[in-house]
Design a protein around this motif. Structure first.
Motif, PDB file in Angstrom:
ATOM      1  N   LEU A  47      37.971  38.831  47.008  1.00  0.00           N
ATOM      2  CA  LEU A  47      37.497  38.702  45.594  1.00  0.00           C
ATOM      3  C   LEU A  47      37.427  37.240  44.841  1.00  0.00           C
ATOM      4  CD1 LEU A  47      39.350  41.461  43.810  1.00  0.00           C
ATOM      5  CD2 LEU A  47      37.144  41.462  44.476  1.00  0.00           C
ATOM      6  N   LEU A  48      36.804  36.683  44.140  1.00  0.00           N
ATOM      7  CA  LEU A  48      37.094  35.254  43.663  1.00  0.00           C
ATOM      8  C   LEU A  48      38.107  35.114  43.057  1.00  0.00           C
ATOM      9  CD1 LEU A  48      33.422  35.200  41.902  1.00  0.00           C
ATOM     10  CD2 LEU A  48      34.160  34.059  44.012  1.00  0.00           C
ATOM     11  N   PRO A  49      38.793  33.928  42.855  1.00  0.00           N
ATOM     12  CA  PRO A  49      40.025  33.749  42.156  1.00  0.00           C
ATOM     13  C   PRO A  49      39.901  34.230  40.547  1.00  0.00           C
ATOM     14  CG  PRO A  49      39.442  31.682  43.482  1.00  0.00           C
ATOM     15  CD  PRO A  49      38.321  32.708  43.523  1.00  0.00           C
ATOM     16  N   ILE A  50      41.016  34.879  40.174  1.00  0.00           N
ATOM     17  CA  ILE A  50      40.994  35.213  38.950  1.00  0.00           C
ATOM     18  C   ILE A  50      40.985  34.115  37.830  1.00  0.00           C
ATOM     19  CG2 ILE A  50      43.178  35.718  38.698  1.00  0.00           C
ATOM     20  CD1 ILE A  50      40.674  38.056  37.413  1.00  0.00           C
ATOM     21  N   ALA A  51      41.624  33.190  38.196  1.00  0.00           N
ATOM     22  CA  ALA A  51      42.139  32.076  37.147  1.00  0.00           C
ATOM     23  C   ALA A  51      40.647  31.113  37.132  1.00  0.00           C
ATOM     24  CB  ALA A  51      42.665  30.994  37.693  1.00  0.00           C
ATOM     25  N   ASN A  52      39.868  31.150  38.148  1.00  0.00           N
ATOM     26  CA  ASN A  52      38.355  30.585  37.894  1.00  0.00           C
ATOM     27  C   ASN A  52      37.534  31.306  37.103  1.00  0.00           C
ATOM     28  OD1 ASN A  52      39.502  28.617  39.698  1.00  0.00           O
ATOM     29  ND2 ASN A  52      38.277  29.154  41.161  1.00  0.00           N
ATOM     30  N   VAL A  53      37.696  32.651  37.433  1.00  0.00           N
ATOM     31  CA  VAL A  53      36.845  33.604  36.728  1.00  0.00           C
ATOM     32  C   VAL A  53      37.023  33.722  35.199  1.00  0.00           C
ATOM     33  CG1 VAL A  53      36.179  36.198  36.354  1.00  0.00           C
ATOM     34  CG2 VAL A  53      36.267  35.227  38.557  1.00  0.00           C
ATOM     35  N   SER A  68      40.835  39.956  27.788  1.00  0.00           N
ATOM     36  CA  SER A  68      41.952  40.881  28.578  1.00  0.00           C
ATOM     37  C   SER A  68      41.853  40.694  30.099  1.00  0.00           C
ATOM     38  CB  SER A  68      41.421  42.394  28.245  1.00  0.00           C
ATOM     39  OG  SER A  68      40.301  42.874  28.612  1.00  0.00           O
ATOM     40  N   LYS A  69      43.056  41.128  30.574  1.00  0.00           N
ATOM     41  CA  LYS A  69      43.005  40.968  31.999  1.00  0.00           C
ATOM     42  C   LYS A  69      42.140  42.005  32.598  1.00  0.00           C
ATOM     43  CE  LYS A  69      46.426  41.825  35.796  1.00  0.00           C
ATOM     44  NZ  LYS A  69      47.786  42.167  36.074  1.00  0.00           N
ATOM     45  N   ARG A  70      41.992  43.097  32.102  1.00  0.00           N
ATOM     46  CA  ARG A  70      40.995  44.046  32.534  1.00  0.00           C
ATOM     47  C   ARG A  70      39.612  43.535  32.557  1.00  0.00           C
ATOM     48  NH1 ARG A  70      39.426  46.805  36.386  1.00  0.00           N
ATOM     49  NH2 ARG A  70      38.031  48.620  35.817  1.00  0.00           N
ATOM     50  N   ALA A  71      39.117  42.945  31.547  1.00  0.00           N
ATOM     51  CA  ALA A  71      37.807  42.258  31.460  1.00  0.00           C
ATOM     52  C   ALA A  71      37.706  41.384  32.614  1.00  0.00           C
ATOM     53  CB  ALA A  71      37.589  41.673  29.988  1.00  0.00           C
ATOM     54  N   LYS A  72      38.588  40.391  32.573  1.00  0.00           N
ATOM     55  CA  LYS A  72      38.670  39.281  33.776  1.00  0.00           C
ATOM     56  C   LYS A  72      38.382  40.002  35.189  1.00  0.00           C
ATOM     57  CE  LYS A  72      41.346  35.993  31.516  1.00  0.00           C
ATOM     58  NZ  LYS A  72      42.918  35.115  31.422  1.00  0.00           N
ATOM     59  N   GLU A  73      39.154  41.115  35.595  1.00  0.00           N
ATOM     60  CA  GLU A  73      39.139  41.797  36.694  1.00  0.00           C
ATOM     61  C   GLU A  73      37.868  42.451  36.916  1.00  0.00           C
ATOM     62  OE1 GLU A  73      42.389  44.428  36.231  1.00  0.00           O
ATOM     63  OE2 GLU A  73      43.831  42.772  37.017  1.00  0.00           O
ATOM     64  N   THR A  74      37.181  42.975  35.855  1.00  0.00           N
ATOM     65  CA  THR A  74      35.956  43.610  35.970  1.00  0.00           C
ATOM     66  C   THR A  74      34.957  42.817  36.230  1.00  0.00           C
ATOM     67  OG1 THR A  74      36.669  45.383  34.245  1.00  0.00           O
ATOM     68  CG2 THR A  74      34.205  45.049  35.001  1.00  0.00           C
ATOM     69  N   ILE A  75      34.971  41.366  35.580  1.00  0.00           N
ATOM     70  CA  ILE A  75      34.063  40.289  35.889  1.00  0.00           C
ATOM     71  C   ILE A  75      34.254  39.715  37.393  1.00  0.00           C
ATOM     72  CG2 ILE A  75      33.165  38.126  35.439  1.00  0.00           C
ATOM     73  CD1 ILE A  75      31.981  40.300  33.393  1.00  0.00           C
ATOM     74  N   GLN A  76      35.572  39.770  37.791  1.00  0.00           N
ATOM     75  CA  GLN A  76      35.925  39.222  39.083  1.00  0.00           C
ATOM     76  C   GLN A  76      34.971  40.215  39.925  1.00  0.00           C
ATOM     77  OE1 GLN A  76      39.966  39.973  40.160  1.00  0.00           O
ATOM     78  NE2 GLN A  76      39.954  38.205  41.466  1.00  0.00           N
ATOM     79  N   GLU A  77      35.350  41.367  39.846  1.00  0.00           N
ATOM     80  CA  GLU A  77      34.801  42.338  40.698  1.00  0.00           C
ATOM     81  C   GLU A  77      33.077  42.288  40.872  1.00  0.00           C
ATOM     82  OE1 GLU A  77      36.388  46.299  40.114  1.00  0.00           O
ATOM     83  OE2 GLU A  77      38.244  45.618  40.576  1.00  0.00           O
ATOM     84  N   CYS A  78      32.549  42.255  39.804  1.00  0.00           N
ATOM     85  CA  CYS A  78      31.012  42.166  39.588  1.00  0.00           C
ATOM     86  C   CYS A  78      30.728  40.901  40.097  1.00  0.00           C
ATOM     87  CB  CYS A  78      30.538  42.237  38.164  1.00  0.00           C
ATOM     88  SG  CYS A  78      30.932  43.987  37.461  1.00  0.00           S
TER      89      CYS A  78
END
Length: 175
Positions: A47-53, A68-78
């Motif tokens: 996965l891309l680094p969450i801080a960068n996302v 939100s953390k969940r929004a960052k994680e979703t975009i990170q995965e996408c």
């Protein structure tokens, strides 16, 4: 002067290694993530680094906006999946042509092949400007005898996408 892209998801044969499937629910306090032998969290290595996302997401929002953390994680995965999808197609082209290095032209071709013409056009313009700036920087360095640092030349990626141009024009009319 062309820059080649190096992706860690490629094996020595230039094939994209399969990504680990993303969990349906993100790891949280109720879900434990086991560590593998390399010290990285299994399932999260690609996965891309969450801080960068999060930083990139925040750039497009007003300063007071929260993500939100969940929004960052979703975009990170996408975003990770999108990059893998496009890179896999570019890698396949390189494999067919018996090349080991994926370059920017391969990415543009892959986007076109996948029906992402709008993004391919923007990427092509960005790549052209990037190469021009590299040539300019090289000629400036040669004229200065290599003394001093490289001149920083910035290219606005958002300006290359007409989606952002339309939003900016509409915001200008609203103010």
């Amino acid at each position: 002067m062309s820059r080649d892209l190096n992706f860690s998801g490629f094996s020595q044969l230039g094939r994209l290694q399969p990504m680990q499937s993303f969990p349906r629910t993100p790891p949280s306090s109720s879900t434990s993530v086991s560590k593998d032998g390399d010290g990285g969290a299994s399932g999260q290595d690609n996965l891309l680094p969450i801080a960068n996302v999060g930083r990139i997401m925040k750039d497009g929002l007003p300063p007071q906006a929260k993500i939100s953390k969940r929004a960052k994680e979703t975009i990170q995965e996408c975003a990770t999946e999108f990059i893998s999808f496009v890179t896999g197609e570019a890698s396949e082209r390189c494999r067919r042509e018996r090349r080991k290095t994926v370059n920017g032209d391969d990415i543009c071709h892959a986007m076109r092949t996948l029906g992402l013409d709008h993004y391919a056009d923007a990427m092509r313009r960005y790549l052209q400007r990037y190469r021009e700036s590299e040539e300019l920087a090289a000629s400036l360095n040669n004229n200065n005898g290599g003394a001093g640092g490289r001149g920083a030349i910035q290219i606005d990626v958002r300006a290359e996408l007409s989606i952002f141009r339309g939003n900016q024009q509409q915001q200008g009319r609203n103010t």
